[in-house]
Write an enzyme that holds these catalytic residues in place. Structure first.
Site, PDB file in Angstrom:
ATOM      1  CB  VAL A   1      14.695 -13.480 -29.898  1.00  0.00           C
ATOM      2  CG1 VAL A   1      14.417 -12.004 -30.121  1.00  0.00           C
ATOM      3  CG2 VAL A   1      13.818 -14.004 -28.761  1.00  0.00           C
ATOM      4  CB  CYS A   2      18.784 -14.035 -33.402  1.00  0.00           C
ATOM      5  SG  CYS A   2      19.563 -13.394 -31.903  1.00  0.00           S
TER       6      CYS A   2
END
Length: 165
Positions: A58-59
């Site tokens: 996600v990052c």
């Protein structure tokens, strides 16, 4: 303030800042180990993209999307801040073709996390930064803030980009 990680509550520590506040000017570590500041009046908009670690899906997605979406914004600097070491940030940016976002590390003093209230006080991610986005106007005022309520979710990119006028 509290967020969740996989649905379980996690507490944030540090001084909470809000829209309308002056953005604290904080010194971070750049890829060449020099000091680079974010926040405060810079004469440009600053999109401050905060992630727990670039070494997560996600990052990485969040950083790639800001790299793509913010590339065309005039008078705007875009940052990604994490506690990853500058060397790891550099490898990530090089591998992923991140060239419009400046990666900065808060690993030395966690001064950014404390000044913006985004340090995770508990949960399995305790000590890392939570997922958040701040937009600072050229005069140093916070004009957008999103602390993502569930750490594993992406932020609202359009809201952040829309704050840059």
């Amino acid at each position: 303030m509290s967020v969740t990680f996989h649905g379980n509550a996690a507490t944030l520590k540090g001084k909470e800042v809000n829209v309308g506040d002056s953005a604290p000017k904080v010194e971070l570590v750049a890829g060449d180990l020099s000091a680079k500041s974010v926040g405060g009046a810079s004469g440009k908009y600053q999109i401050i993209n905060v992630v727990p670690s670039l070494d997560t899906g996600v990052c990485a997605t969040q950083t790639r999307k800001f790299n793509q979406k913010a590339a065309s914004l005039p008078n705007t600097e875009v940052f990604v801040i994490s506690l990853d070491l500058p060397f790891a940030q550099g490898r990530f940016c090089s591998t992923e073709g991140i060239d419009k976002v400046v990666a900065l590390s808060d690993f030395r003093a966690k001064a950014f996390g404390e000044a913006y209230g985004v340090v995770l006080a508990d949960s399995p991610l305790a000590g890392l930064l939570t997922r958040a986005v701040f937009v600072v106007d050229p005069n140093g005022k916070i004009v957008h803030k999103e602390v993502v309520s569930e750490i594993t979710n992406e932020p609202n990119y359009d809201a952040a980009l829309g704050a840059v006028k």
